[in-house]
Design a protein around this motif. Structure first.
Motif, PDB file in Angstrom:
ATOM      1  N   HIS A 440     -22.744  65.007  47.823  1.00 24.32           N
ATOM      2  CA  HIS A 440     -23.040  63.580  47.714  1.00 24.32           C
ATOM      3  C   HIS A 440     -24.540  63.366  47.877  1.00 24.32           C
ATOM      4  N   ALA A 441     -25.058  62.334  47.238  1.00 24.59           N
ATOM      5  CA  ALA A 441     -26.508  62.099  47.281  1.00 24.59           C
ATOM      6  C   ALA A 441     -26.812  60.615  47.466  1.00 24.59           C
ATOM      7  N   GLY A 442     -27.920  60.386  48.116  1.00 25.98           N
ATOM      8  CA  GLY A 442     -28.444  59.028  48.265  1.00 25.98           C
ATOM      9  C   GLY A 442     -29.949  59.086  48.147  1.00 25.98           C
ATOM     10  N   GLU A 443     -30.546  58.006  47.671  1.00 25.62           N
ATOM     11  CA  GLU A 443     -31.998  58.004  47.559  1.00 25.62           C
ATOM     12  C   GLU A 443     -32.542  56.619  47.871  1.00 25.62           C
ATOM     13  N   ALA A 511     -18.778  57.131  51.324  1.00 21.57           N
ATOM     14  CA  ALA A 511     -17.671  56.171  51.443  1.00 21.57           C
ATOM     15  C   ALA A 511     -17.064  55.868  50.078  1.00 21.57           C
ATOM     16  N   ALA A 512     -17.907  55.746  49.065  1.00 23.75           N
ATOM     17  CA  ALA A 512     -17.414  55.438  47.717  1.00 23.75           C
ATOM     18  C   ALA A 512     -16.623  56.599  47.132  1.00 23.75           C
ATOM     19  N   ALA A 513     -16.957  57.802  47.554  1.00 25.38           N
ATOM     20  CA  ALA A 513     -16.286  58.980  47.008  1.00 25.38           C
ATOM     21  C   ALA A 513     -14.956  59.278  47.701  1.00 25.38           C
ATOM     22  N   TRP A 514     -14.697  58.621  48.846  1.00 25.81           N
ATOM     23  CA  TRP A 514     -13.463  58.877  49.581  1.00 25.81           C
ATOM     24  C   TRP A 514     -12.258  58.535  48.720  1.00 25.81           C
ATOM     25  N   GLU A 515     -11.305  59.428  48.688  1.00 20.79           N
ATOM     26  CA  GLU A 515     -10.088  59.217  47.916  1.00 20.79           C
ATOM     27  C   GLU A 515      -8.876  59.347  48.830  1.00 20.79           C
TER      28      GLU A 515
END
Length: 661
Positions: A440-443, A511-515
């Motif tokens: 996962h990545a954030g910038e 959080a968005a990637a949680w499934e």
């Protein structure tokens, strides 16, 4: 459920705060009771607390399983259905269930796991539950490695995972197959209110009324500890490793979770084909030690076959560990020499010893004085006159260390997800990109005009330090690259804001990637249940459960014991534990022994505790023991009154007027 190559450490939680600490100490998943129907009458939690715990767990890709595992009356089915939806909306990842009637309801698309109360001992039953839509099943604690492997071979690992208890208190009965509490008190173990008759002392009498054992806790087991069997259990097919203890305190959950986290991390280091089921690495501020928590001594139970020493027959209490012996007894204190001169005692430590009648006597310290070189003067909380049989030479045990308790009352672990940080120039300023170990990545970017720093040599180092300050987050830097073509002056406030925004973006990406875990689809048409007849042992307590089994081909379905239709003598407990074997009275043990050959038979024994009497019958072919008794008339009458007064509705096989005369 973990993937076939993943190992899940599943920890208990009495409440959300304990659950959060379980995650912090390395749990991949936590099981916890919701507001009701959770098989632990005093361990319920609000919807808000479940949501709070789930939010924390999901930061690490850990999972929250909510117990909804009591058998339900018909009038409880709709409240249970609504609760299932509330748990789903709160973010729970799975429901642990016992009552198959729930599968006939409009449940949310949440994964379902089979509770230990479903009593899974055979490959056939395990396969049936998989095909009925259960994604994870906890096997009976009594199974051997070979039997677990047999279940594994019957399952599809992509559809259903095997869960197994590896630590904690042991129910002597096959889970879901004990009715003594309801028969004697009206409190049902299958409804979360067990009176624990198994921990009582009993007189054991033979068929002629002779004493075989006196005041022995012959149904009380030692505590489960599979620390030495984790590798073989993995090879046998277990993928979720469960710690018992939804009534246990914070210190227990911290310590035991940390203990197994360390053991599994060692295994994962040696076996790269396996992986953990959640994210992050844990560091501890203490050395985990299972001996420090309440335990009745340890056993690995039946995993490696039947053992003679699985029982805690002398006491159901915690005997602790021997630490030394009494050197002198005075009117208000006693002196104790420890076996280890480095061992320290503290005010409030719990000490105990065995008296001449083999009873455990507590001697909690009020005050201790260090007399140097391993000699201690102990002033007990209670008067010395109450400490009968305490004399010179008595071995002293410690079953509570206040230093240990205080250690675990403080912050005792840190869990971090590894991340790579890359700082670079961008159009109009700087850009920080953070990528975690899961991909996962954030910038974040900041508009900033270039300015030369006064200390060009130290500028890059300061920026690296500023980017790496992740102490307030759940991340730890794996590597920090400051990739700038020229030295930059960046104000500290700007650097901190850039870092905080990038980490917030990474949290949002995770959080968005949680499934959600997928809900399994039952096999169609419905597969037949392994048997076409069910006795009260199947725990069918509502019409929907009856409909479920009927839909799966069962022809005769008796009502649950809690329906109170079994008024005569029946098996109130079925157990793999055998009192005859543990007392060296098993015919198989005597087989071939000169002098006793043929003289020892598996005749019934009787257990007596006050006015309570139970009969032990031995089924030697499957090597099982049945504890036989009958329901008290007062329990039947009280149940009938409650049903009439509160308009309770539950499954019966005959009219209520006949069931409750």
């Amino acid at each position: 459920m973990p993937h076939a190559h993943q190992l899940e450490l599943l920890a208990p939680a009495r409440d959300a705060d304990i659950g959060i600490e379980a995650i912090q100490h390395g749990a991949d998943a936590v099981y916890i009771g919701g507001p009701g129907f959770g098989a632990r009458a005093s361990a319920g939690n609000s919807v808000a607390d479940i949501a709070r715990l789930a939010t924390h767990a999901h930061r690490f890709d850990a999972r929250i399983f909510v117990t909804l595992n009591t058998i339900l009356r018909d009038d409880e089915l709709e409240p249970a259905r609504r609760l299932a939806w509330q748990m789903y909306d709160a973010g729970a990842d799975a429901l642990i269930i016992q009552d198959m009637g729930l599968l006939e309801l409009d449940l949310p698309p949440i994964q379902l796991h089979a509770s230990t109360q479903t009593d899974i001992r055979t490959p056939e039953k395990a396969r049936f539950l998989q095909d009925a839509g259960l994604s994870q099943i906890v096997l009976a604690r009594e199974l051997t490695l070979q039997e677990i492997a047999g279940v594994r071979d019957a399952l599809d690992p992509d559809r259903c995972s095997i869960e197994f208890f590896i630590h904690g208190a042991l129910c002597v009965a096959y889970s879901g197959q004990c009715y003594i509490s309801h028969a004697h008190t009206g409190r049902s173990a299958n409804r979360g209110d067990c009176s624990q008759a198994c921990r009582l002392p009993y007189q054991v009498l033979d068929a002629q009324g002779r004493f075989v054992a006196h005041d022995a806790h012959v149904l009380s087991m030692k505590d489960n500890n599979q620390s030495l069997n984790l590798g073989p259990l993995i090879d046998a097919g277990v993928r979720s490793f469960k710690i018992e203890g939804r009534y246990k305190d914070m210190g227990y959950v911290k310590n035991i979770t940390a203990h197994y986290r360390r053991l599994f991390d060692e295994i994962l280091e040696e076996r790269p084909e396996l992986a953990r089921a959640s994210s992050g690495q844990v560091s501890f501020g203490f050395t985990p030690d299972p001996l420090q928590n309440f335990n009745r001594e340890f056993t690995d139970y039946f995993v490696n076959g039947r053992q003679a020493d699985i029982g805690a027959f002398d006491t159901p209490k915690n005997p602790g560990q021997p630490i030394g012996f009494v050197t002198r007894v005075a009117s208000d204190h006693f002196e104790l020499r420890t076996d280890d001169p480095q061992l320290k005692l503290s005010n409030g430590d719990g000490l105990c010893y065995w008296d001449q009648q083999k009873a455990l006597v507590g001697a909690q310290t009020n005050r201790v004085e260090d007399m140097q070189s391993g000699l201690w003067r102990v002033f007990p909380k209670d008067a010395m006159a109450t400490l009968h049989d305490l004399r010179k030479g008595t071995t002293i045990h410690r079953n509570r260390s206040m230093d240990w308790v205080r250690t675990l009352e403080k912050k005792s672990s840190d869990r971090r997800i590894g991340a790579w940080l890359h700082l670079a120039e961008c159009e109009g300023g700087l850009q920080l990109t953070v990528t975690d170990e899961d991909g996962h990545a954030g910038e974040s970017r900041v508009a900033l005009e270039w300015a030369a720093p006064k200390d060009e040599a130290g500028a890059a180092l300061k920026l690296r330090e500023a980017m790496g300050r992740l102490g307030e987050t759940h991340f730890a830097p794996i590597d920090i690259r400051v990739d700038l073509p020229r030295p930059w002056f960046v104000p500290a406030s700007t650097a901190n804001a850039l870092r905080r925004d990038a980490m917030a973006a990474l949290e949002a990406a995770r959080a968005a990637a949680w499934e959600r875990l997928p809900r399994a689809t039952p096999v169609q048409p419905p597969v037949p249940y392994p048997d076409d007849t069910l006795s009260y042992l199947a725990n069918v307590f509502n019409q929907k459960a009856h409909d479920f089994y009927s839909r799966h081909g069962v022809k005769v379905i008796d009502a649950a014991y809690e329906s109170q239709e079994e008024e005569g003598e029946v098996s109130l407990m079925i157990t793999k534990h055998c009192v005859r074997f543990s007392l060296s009275l098993c015919p198989k043990q005597a087989k071939g022994v000169i002098g006793v050959k043929g003289t020892i038979k598996a005749e019934p024994l009787q257990l007596v505790n006050g006015k309570e009497k139970l009969t032990l019958r031995f089924d030697c072919k499957p090597c099982e023991m049945h504890v036989v008794g009958k329901i008290k008339r007062g329990v039947i009458q009280a149940g009938a009154r409650e049903a009439a007064e509160q308009a309770l509705v539950f499954y019966r096989t005959r009219p209520a007027s006949q069931a409750h005369p």
